[in-house]
Design a protein around this motif. Structure first.
Motif, mmCIF file in Angstrom:
data_model
loop_
_atom_site.group_PDB
_atom_site.id
_atom_site.type_symbol
_atom_site.label_atom_id
_atom_site.label_comp_id
_atom_site.label_asym_id
_atom_site.label_seq_id
_atom_site.Cartn_x
_atom_site.Cartn_y
_atom_site.Cartn_z
ATOM 1 N N CYS A 21 0.841 -1.201 0.000
ATOM 2 C CA CYS A 21 0.000 0.000 0.000
ATOM 3 C C CYS A 21 0.876 1.251 0.000
ATOM 4 C CB CYS A 21 -0.929 0.010 1.207
ATOM 5 S SG CYS A 21 -2.004 1.469 1.266
ATOM 6 N N PRO A 22 0.819 2.053 -1.076
ATOM 7 C CA PRO A 22 1.666 3.245 -1.142
ATOM 8 C C PRO A 22 1.230 4.359 -0.193
ATOM 9 C CG PRO A 22 0.185 3.203 -3.014
ATOM 10 C CD PRO A 22 -0.005 1.894 -2.280
ATOM 11 N N CYS A 25 -2.606 2.784 4.205
ATOM 12 C CA CYS A 25 -4.020 2.932 4.572
ATOM 13 C C CYS A 25 -4.588 1.826 5.450
ATOM 14 C CB CYS A 25 -4.870 2.989 3.304
ATOM 15 S SG CYS A 25 -4.644 4.498 2.393
ATOM 16 N N CYS A 40 -7.169 6.049 1.077
ATOM 17 C CA CYS A 40 -7.101 5.144 -0.073
ATOM 18 C C CYS A 40 -7.185 5.935 -1.377
ATOM 19 C CB CYS A 40 -8.239 4.128 -0.001
ATOM 20 S SG CYS A 40 -8.243 2.920 -1.342
ATOM 21 N N ILE A 41 -6.237 5.673 -2.272
ATOM 22 C CA ILE A 41 -6.208 6.379 -3.560
ATOM 23 C C ILE A 41 -6.732 5.495 -4.698
ATOM 24 C CG2 ILE A 41 -4.387 7.979 -2.887
ATOM 25 C CD1 ILE A 41 -2.415 6.151 -4.485
ATOM 26 N N ASP A 42 -7.383 4.423 -4.356
ATOM 27 C CA ASP A 42 -8.007 3.536 -5.346
ATOM 28 C C ASP A 42 -7.015 2.941 -6.342
ATOM 29 O OD1 ASP A 42 -10.357 4.376 -4.109
ATOM 30 O OD2 ASP A 42 -10.672 5.982 -5.560
ATOM 31 N N CYS A 43 -5.810 2.671 -5.893
ATOM 32 C CA CYS A 43 -4.790 2.154 -6.815
ATOM 33 C C CYS A 43 -4.952 0.663 -7.089
ATOM 34 C CB CYS A 43 -3.391 2.451 -6.285
ATOM 35 S SG CYS A 43 -2.919 1.518 -4.807
ATOM 36 N N SER A 44 -5.592 -0.070 -6.216
ATOM 37 C CA SER A 44 -5.869 -1.509 -6.314
ATOM 38 C C SER A 44 -4.636 -2.396 -6.208
ATOM 39 C CB SER A 44 -6.660 -1.854 -7.579
ATOM 40 O OG SER A 44 -5.847 -1.836 -8.729
ATOM 41 N N VAL A 45 -3.501 -1.865 -5.815
ATOM 42 C CA VAL A 45 -2.280 -2.656 -5.687
ATOM 43 C C VAL A 45 -2.445 -3.759 -4.643
ATOM 44 C CG1 VAL A 45 0.176 -2.534 -5.051
ATOM 45 C CG2 VAL A 45 -0.820 -0.769 -6.484
ATOM 46 N N CYS A 46 -3.239 -3.503 -3.629
ATOM 47 C CA CYS A 46 -3.419 -4.467 -2.551
ATOM 48 C C CYS A 46 -4.295 -5.660 -2.940
ATOM 49 C CB CYS A 46 -4.010 -3.781 -1.327
ATOM 50 S SG CYS A 46 -5.624 -2.993 -1.623
ATOM 51 N N ASN A 57 -13.456 -3.127 -4.293
ATOM 52 C CA ASN A 57 -13.777 -1.717 -4.429
ATOM 53 C C ASN A 57 -15.144 -1.506 -3.790
ATOM 54 O OD1 ASN A 57 -14.904 0.782 -5.691
ATOM 55 N ND2 ASN A 57 -12.890 0.766 -6.677
#
Length: 109
Positions: A21-22, A25, A40-46, A57
């Motif tokens: 998580c960048p 969060c 949360c920036i909605d990057c979906s990396v996790c 999501n």
């Protein structure tokens, strides 16, 4: 919409997701992780890191997953941040495939 942690995490608490998580969060409760929706920036990396597919999501949450939107938001206000991987709960293997675990969640007060 932010991502949320849902029922499969209850009683398992895998932490593979927190390392990627960048925005740091994730927050940690006794038997569950949650995502702070404000960070949360909605990057979906996790998402692909979760071995039990507990992260979704919020905008795509099923009816059964919708309570977890509020649970994640409430937990983010009360639980401490977690940024490093830790071992899952001791009996995670027994709980990984079990459904209907909401009643087992040790909720934020």
């Amino acid at each position: 919409m932010p991502f949320i942690v849902t029922e499969p995490c209850v009683q398992c608490k895998y932490t593979d997701c927190v390392e990627v998580c960048p925005m740091d969060c994730f927050v940690e409760g006794p038997n569950f992780l949650a995502i702070d929706p404000a960070g949360c920036i909605d990057c979906s990396v996790c998402v692909p890191q979760c071995p039990v597919d507990a992260i979704v999501n919020a905008s795509e949450a099923t009816q059964a997953q919708r309570p977890y939107i509020a649970i994640n938001a409430q937990a983010a206000q009360q639980w401490p941040s977690i940024t490093r991987r830790q071992p899952p709960l001791p009996e995670h293997g027994q709980w990984a495939g079990v459904s209907d675990k909401l009643h087992l969640l040790i909720s934020p007060a």
